[in-house]
Design a protein around this motif. Structure first.
Motif, PDB file in Angstrom:
ATOM      1  N   GLN A  44     -26.684  34.343   6.162  1.00 39.98           N
ATOM      2  CA  GLN A  44     -27.846  35.219   6.338  1.00 39.98           C
ATOM      3  C   GLN A  44     -27.472  36.685   6.151  1.00 39.98           C
ATOM      4  O   GLN A  44     -28.315  37.505   5.784  1.00 39.98           O
ATOM      5  N   THR A  47     -28.207  37.908   2.670  1.00 44.44           N
ATOM      6  CA  THR A  47     -29.575  38.242   2.243  1.00 44.44           C
ATOM      7  C   THR A  47     -29.735  39.740   2.012  1.00 44.44           C
ATOM      8  O   THR A  47     -30.598  40.158   1.242  1.00 44.44           O
ATOM      9  N   PHE A 126     -33.861  36.329   0.904  1.00 45.01           N
ATOM     10  CA  PHE A 126     -34.412  37.128   2.000  1.00 45.01           C
ATOM     11  C   PHE A 126     -35.771  36.570   2.424  1.00 45.01           C
ATOM     12  O   PHE A 126     -36.068  36.461   3.617  1.00 45.01           O
ATOM     13  N   TYR A 129     -35.432  33.547   4.592  1.00 42.70           N
ATOM     14  CA  TYR A 129     -34.617  33.716   5.796  1.00 42.70           C
ATOM     15  C   TYR A 129     -35.127  32.883   6.970  1.00 42.70           C
ATOM     16  O   TYR A 129     -34.338  32.205   7.651  1.00 42.70           O
TER      17      TYR A 129
END
Length: 329
Positions: A44, A47, A126, A129
């Motif tokens: 993450q 991203t 993104f 996410y």
């Protein structure tokens, strides 16, 4: 069955007092109450930092040291690396099959973070996410997720994904519930925004005595209080917020002294420096211990990741069976 907690951080830099007040302090408590999983979210982190893989690699261990320094105990909490659990990636792909782009685009957290990060041209990773976050939570069948108010939309999407999966295929996933902290966001030393490593207004958990003192002495206070004899307004002063968070037993005295102009900003800052020094000193000691033993830290991360991976395999076996993807038994 003991309930499981899933929590963690993106590895985009060392952690600071805002993280401690908002989540880390509570995690130390939760590990004695629940089976706790702590995620080092390196995927993450990509991203927003996909062009800086070395940055993420470097900070993975820094964040791990922050965890160990505040008292997250690898004997009581499972600390693991997100990218080393391929089942999380697999779950992310499977969940994305029944989550619409419109739902993701209208997620208020995604909209807010994309705006603040200047991401006019939003990347697929993104945008997705929240789906990845749902996979983080469900791979270990966590039932409790500590969140701030800004993360509630993400968790609500996870709950919807769980319900949709269970309706479509088989009721094997558990619907997580939020554990919303009552700690307000800590204002940064600039007094303008929440404490953030990217804004340079944060006090890092590994700050030395000198760094801590300098940060506090340079921190803004009540802009309307020009002279010591001017009555102050503590509710607009970040230093007073630090008293409330880290020195609550003396906060009322600070408020009274400020409002009545009986205490100057210098003395007020002196009290909070002392309190923060008492908080950070044992953290420095624990961090120093583990920093001098990098192999021990690696063993902790590999052991935690191995345990998490075992649970992930069990979950994916159930998921594949439910989705009829177990073609060869």
């Amino acid at each position: 069955m003991t309930e499981r907690v899933l929590t963690g951080d993106r590895v985009t830099g060392k952690l600071h007092l805002g993280h401690y007040a908002g989540s880390l302090k509570n995690r130390v408590i939760l590990q004695d109450q629940y089976e706790t999983f702590v995620l080092l979210a390196d995927i993450q982190a990509l991203t927003t930092h996909f062009e800086q893989p070395d940055f993420i690699r470097r900070h993975l261990r820094e964040v791990a040291l922050d965890y160990l320094s505040v008292g997250i105990d690898p004997m009581r909490s499972t600390i693991f690396v997100q990218s080393m659990i391929p089942e999380i990636a697999e779950l992310t792909v499977l969940y994305s099959m029944f989550v619409t782009v419109n739902v993701l685009r209208h997620n208020p957290t995604v909209k807010s973070e994309s705006k603040s990060g200047g991401l006019d041209d939003m990347y697929y990773g993104f945008l997705g996410y929240p789906v990845s976050q749902a996979a983080d939570i469900t791979f270990c069948k966590a039932t409790i997720v500590p969140v701030g108010d800004d993360q509630l939309p993400h968790l609500e999407l996870t709950r919807k994904i769980v319900r949709r999966f269970n309706e479509l295929y088989k009721p094997i996933l558990l619907e997580p519930k939020p554990l919303v902290g009552d700690m307000p966001r800590l204002v940064g030393t600039d007094g303008q925004a929440k404490m953030s490593k990217s804004l340079g207004n944060a006090i890092m958990l590994d700050s030395s005595t000198e760094e801590l003192t300098l940060k506090i002495k340079r921190a803004v206070t009540d802009p309307a209080r020009i002279h010591k004899n001017d009555p102050g307004h503590p509710d607009v002063c970040p230093i007073y917020a630090y008293h409330q968070a880290f020195r609550p037993e003396g906060a009322e005295e600070i408020r009274e002294g400020c409002e009545k102009a009986a205490m100057g900003c210098s003395a007020c800052k002196g009290f909070i420096i002392e309190a923060l020094e008492q908080l950070l000193e044992p953290m420095r000691e624990r961090r120093s211990y583990y920093a001098a033993r990098p192999d021990t830290v690696d063993d902790i991360l590999m052991s935690g990741t191995e345990r998490a991976r075992g649970i992930a395999r069990e979950t994916m076996k159930e998921v594949r069976e439910a989705m009829c993807l177990d073609y060869f038994g």
